[in-house]
Design a protein around this motif. Structure first.
Motif, PDB file in Angstrom:
ATOM      1  N   LEU A  58      -2.922  13.910 -57.442  1.00  0.00           N
ATOM      2  CA  LEU A  58      -1.678  13.485 -58.805  1.00  0.00           C
ATOM      3  C   LEU A  58      -1.553  14.203 -59.715  1.00  0.00           C
ATOM      4  N   MET A  59      -1.870  15.254 -60.237  1.00  0.00           N
ATOM      5  CA  MET A  59      -1.816  16.200 -61.056  1.00  0.00           C
ATOM      6  C   MET A  59      -0.410  16.861 -61.091  1.00  0.00           C
ATOM      7  N   GLY A  60       0.579  16.790 -60.035  1.00  0.00           N
ATOM      8  CA  GLY A  60       1.538  17.846 -59.356  1.00  0.00           C
ATOM      9  C   GLY A  60       2.672  17.202 -59.274  1.00  0.00           C
ATOM     10  N   ASP A  61       2.483  15.321 -60.043  1.00  0.00           N
ATOM     11  CA  ASP A  61       3.614  14.352 -59.859  1.00  0.00           C
ATOM     12  C   ASP A  61       4.586  14.287 -57.781  1.00  0.00           C
ATOM     13  N   PRO A  62       3.313  14.688 -57.107  1.00  0.00           N
ATOM     14  CA  PRO A  62       4.430  14.906 -55.790  1.00  0.00           C
ATOM     15  C   PRO A  62       4.937  13.096 -55.305  1.00  0.00           C
ATOM     16  N   ALA A  63       5.661  13.760 -54.242  1.00  0.00           N
ATOM     17  CA  ALA A  63       6.481  12.307 -53.974  1.00  0.00           C
ATOM     18  C   ALA A  63       5.615  11.884 -52.552  1.00  0.00           C
ATOM     19  N   LEU A  64       4.743  12.799 -51.969  1.00  0.00           N
ATOM     20  CA  LEU A  64       3.834  12.792 -50.646  1.00  0.00           C
ATOM     21  C   LEU A  64       2.208  12.869 -50.976  1.00  0.00           C
ATOM     22  N   ILE A  65       1.574  11.975 -50.947  1.00  0.00           N
ATOM     23  CA  ILE A  65       0.149  12.281 -50.632  1.00  0.00           C
ATOM     24  C   ILE A  65      -0.449  12.073 -49.394  1.00  0.00           C
ATOM     25  N   LEU A  66      -0.662  13.003 -48.624  1.00  0.00           N
ATOM     26  CA  LEU A  66      -1.933  12.987 -47.694  1.00  0.00           C
ATOM     27  C   LEU A  66      -3.324  12.361 -47.976  1.00  0.00           C
ATOM     28  N   ALA A  67      -3.533  11.438 -46.987  1.00  0.00           N
ATOM     29  CA  ALA A  67      -5.007  11.119 -47.500  1.00  0.00           C
ATOM     30  C   ALA A  67      -5.364  11.584 -46.255  1.00  0.00           C
ATOM     31  N   ASP A  68      -6.633  12.399 -46.009  1.00  0.00           N
ATOM     32  CA  ASP A  68      -7.298  12.692 -44.651  1.00  0.00           C
ATOM     33  C   ASP A  68      -8.838  11.971 -44.716  1.00  0.00           C
ATOM     34  N   GLU A  69      -8.642  10.228 -43.804  1.00  0.00           N
ATOM     35  CA  GLU A  69     -10.118   9.911 -44.443  1.00  0.00           C
ATOM     36  C   GLU A  69     -10.795   9.582 -45.402  1.00  0.00           C
ATOM     37  N   PRO A  70     -10.026   8.837 -46.730  1.00  0.00           N
ATOM     38  CA  PRO A  70     -10.116   9.181 -47.612  1.00  0.00           C
ATOM     39  C   PRO A  70     -11.943   8.799 -47.808  1.00  0.00           C
ATOM     40  N   THR A  71     -12.095   7.310 -47.405  1.00  0.00           N
ATOM     41  CA  THR A  71     -13.016   6.355 -47.819  1.00  0.00           C
ATOM     42  C   THR A  71     -14.581   6.653 -46.608  1.00  0.00           C
ATOM     43  N   THR A  72     -14.234   7.468 -45.644  1.00  0.00           N
ATOM     44  CA  THR A  72     -15.746   7.365 -44.771  1.00  0.00           C
ATOM     45  C   THR A  72     -16.173   7.461 -45.147  1.00  0.00           C
ATOM     46  N   ALA A  73     -16.773   8.757 -45.777  1.00  0.00           N
ATOM     47  CA  ALA A  73     -18.460   9.235 -46.775  1.00  0.00           C
ATOM     48  C   ALA A  73     -18.367   8.006 -47.545  1.00  0.00           C
ATOM     49  N   LEU A  74     -17.726   7.050 -47.740  1.00  0.00           N
ATOM     50  CA  LEU A  74     -18.259   5.718 -48.642  1.00  0.00           C
ATOM     51  C   LEU A  74     -18.992   4.636 -48.265  1.00  0.00           C
ATOM     52  N   ASP A  75     -19.711   3.704 -49.605  1.00  0.00           N
ATOM     53  CA  ASP A  75     -20.347   2.945 -49.285  1.00  0.00           C
ATOM     54  C   ASP A  75     -18.900   1.403 -49.360  1.00  0.00           C
ATOM     55  N   VAL A  76     -19.040   0.643 -48.721  1.00  0.00           N
ATOM     56  CA  VAL A  76     -17.426  -0.081 -48.550  1.00  0.00           C
ATOM     57  C   VAL A  76     -17.425  -1.100 -49.871  1.00  0.00           C
ATOM     58  N   THR A  77     -18.198  -1.217 -50.594  1.00  0.00           N
ATOM     59  CA  THR A  77     -17.403  -1.684 -52.219  1.00  0.00           C
ATOM     60  C   THR A  77     -16.713  -0.078 -52.930  1.00  0.00           C
ATOM     61  N   THR A  78     -16.974   0.955 -52.684  1.00  0.00           N
ATOM     62  CA  THR A  78     -16.926   2.027 -53.019  1.00  0.00           C
ATOM     63  C   THR A  78     -15.242   1.943 -52.564  1.00  0.00           C
ATOM     64  N   GLN A  79     -15.137   2.062 -50.983  1.00  0.00           N
ATOM     65  CA  GLN A  79     -14.292   1.975 -49.946  1.00  0.00           C
ATOM     66  C   GLN A  79     -13.439   1.161 -50.582  1.00  0.00           C
ATOM     67  N   ALA A  80     -13.645  -0.036 -50.475  1.00  0.00           N
ATOM     68  CA  ALA A  80     -12.375  -0.663 -51.823  1.00  0.00           C
ATOM     69  C   ALA A  80     -11.692  -0.379 -52.443  1.00  0.00           C
ATOM     70  N   GLU A  81     -13.041  -0.066 -53.778  1.00  0.00           N
ATOM     71  CA  GLU A  81     -12.148   0.327 -54.980  1.00  0.00           C
ATOM     72  C   GLU A  81     -10.954   1.578 -55.190  1.00  0.00           C
ATOM     73  N   VAL A  82     -11.352   2.358 -53.887  1.00  0.00           N
ATOM     74  CA  VAL A  82     -10.568   4.253 -53.917  1.00  0.00           C
ATOM     75  C   VAL A  82      -9.064   2.972 -53.047  1.00  0.00           C
ATOM     76  N   VAL A  83      -9.129   2.522 -51.911  1.00  0.00           N
ATOM     77  CA  VAL A  83      -8.038   1.925 -51.525  1.00  0.00           C
ATOM     78  C   VAL A  83      -7.491   1.110 -52.737  1.00  0.00           C
ATOM     79  N   ALA A  84      -8.017   0.403 -53.264  1.00  0.00           N
ATOM     80  CA  ALA A  84      -6.864  -0.595 -54.261  1.00  0.00           C
ATOM     81  C   ALA A  84      -6.178   0.195 -55.379  1.00  0.00           C
ATOM     82  N   LEU A  85      -7.283   1.207 -55.528  1.00  0.00           N
ATOM     83  CA  LEU A  85      -6.836   2.535 -56.918  1.00  0.00           C
ATOM     84  C   LEU A  85      -5.457   3.132 -55.593  1.00  0.00           C
ATOM     85  N   LEU A  86      -5.975   4.050 -54.752  1.00  0.00           N
ATOM     86  CA  LEU A  86      -4.250   4.340 -53.972  1.00  0.00           C
ATOM     87  C   LEU A  86      -3.269   3.449 -53.726  1.00  0.00           C
TER      88      LEU A  86
END
Length: 342
Positions: free
Chosen positions: A163-191
């Protein structure tokens, strides 16, 4: 105008008998979440990386990849650098591999703005602190080294960096794969929250169909470097029309799946009366090798609907009757109604 518009993208690598990406068409509109799903090796990550022209050594690309109307494949190095800094950003799968462990988080977040020359150090630090707060972290993280943070915190840092450069497009390449299910839900909700706040388009690459169904507006299903099916998330997951999509859905664990009695010899711990969840369906066979040229539909060798035409002619991607947004590349899509036949 779409934020991202990929048209007939073909990508070849040295030593392969067929394109790794073969005629990919994909769009992402402003403030839209689009999921790209498929098995490992189907071409999902290469498709997302092509948006930033992060291509493997020796790769040759044809077609067009338009971000905010400009073709990434035709950009000069200077324009490409600005694209990666301000217009589009990627959240990688493993934050520990993407962040230099020898540098502080603050240096990692502000590097692109400082090297760009348009932002002084103080403003860059303030921007970094603001982005950390936006992802639920404190400004004190700027002084930390990566090894002091958990995996979930590091993924939040990666999102802040995107988000630092205020992008128009974000590409998320499996950003929750290495996280536990609780953290996955937090990251998805945050996105999702950040996407609404900043108005960005989001291309979410995942192999998790349940996650794709929960977060996306539209879905692309990829197989062997081609788009097999695309459509609105609710339509595609409720009424798939490609055998591969239906097979993927049938192989996904479900809490409401029917149960089967495996008899008195069932292992202990199987639940009341020795009852197990019914065995998951599996997709027989293997994806095609890049060392083999393809003739006809790439899924034909694994498809129970396949006939002679499937092995001889590549199916054209056509709209499903009554729904021009739902498109499928299959000679026998009319036989697939809601899932694989049992």
């Amino acid at each position: 105008m779409n934020t991202l518009d990929i048209q007939q993208l073909r990508l070849r690598l040295p030593g392969t008998a067929r394109p790794v990406l073969d005629g990919v068409d994909l769009t992402v509109a402003a403030e839209e979440t689009v999921a790209l799903v498929g098995e490992s090796g189907s071409g999902k990550t290469l498709t997302s990386r092509s948006v930033l022209r992060l291509l493997p050594k020796g790769a040759t690309a044809q077609g067009s990849v338009l971000v905010e109307g400009e073709d990434v494949l035709a950009m000069t190095p200077a324009r490409l650098r600005r694209l990666r800094t301000h217009t589009a950003a990627m959240i990688f799968q493993d934050p520990r591999a993407a962040i230099n462990p020898l540098r502080r988080i603050g240096d990692f977040l502000t590097e692109s703005l400082r090297l760009d020359g348009g932002t002084d150090a103080a403003d860059a630090d303030r921007r970094a602190g603001s982005m950390l707060e936006a992802v639920g972290l404190t400004g004190g993280v700027l002084r930390q080294y990566p090894d002091r943070l958990s995996g979930g915190m590091l993924q939040r840092v990666m999102i802040a960096a995107a988000l630092m450069g205020d992008p128009a497009l974000i590409l998320a390449d499996e950003p929750t794969t290495a996280l536990d299910v609780t953290t996955q839900a937090e990251v998805v909700a945050l996105l999702g929250d950040l996407q609404r706040r900043f108005g960005t388009g989001l291309l979410f690459v995942t192999h998790d169909l349940g996650l794709a169904a929960a977060i996306s507006d539209r879905v692309y299903v990829m197989y062997a470097g081609q788009i097999a099916e695309t459509g609105p998330a609710d339509t595609l997951f409720n009424r798939p029309r490609h055998p591969y999509t239906a097979a993927l859905l049938a192989s996904t664990p479900r809490l409401d799946a029917p149960r089967s009695d495996l008899g008195p010899d069932a292992p202990r711990g199987s639940g009341s009366g020795g009852r197990f969840a019914a065995r998951l369906a599996a997709i027989e066979g293997q994806p095609p090798s890049l060392r083999e040229a393809l003739a006809g539909c790439p899924f034909a060798p694994r498809c129970r609907y396949a006939t002679a035409v499937c092995t001889e002619e590549l199916p054209e991607q056509l709209p499903v009757a009554g729904d021009p947004v739902h498109r499928v590349a299959c000679h026998h899509s009319d036989q697939v109604a809601g899932g694989e036949p049992r």
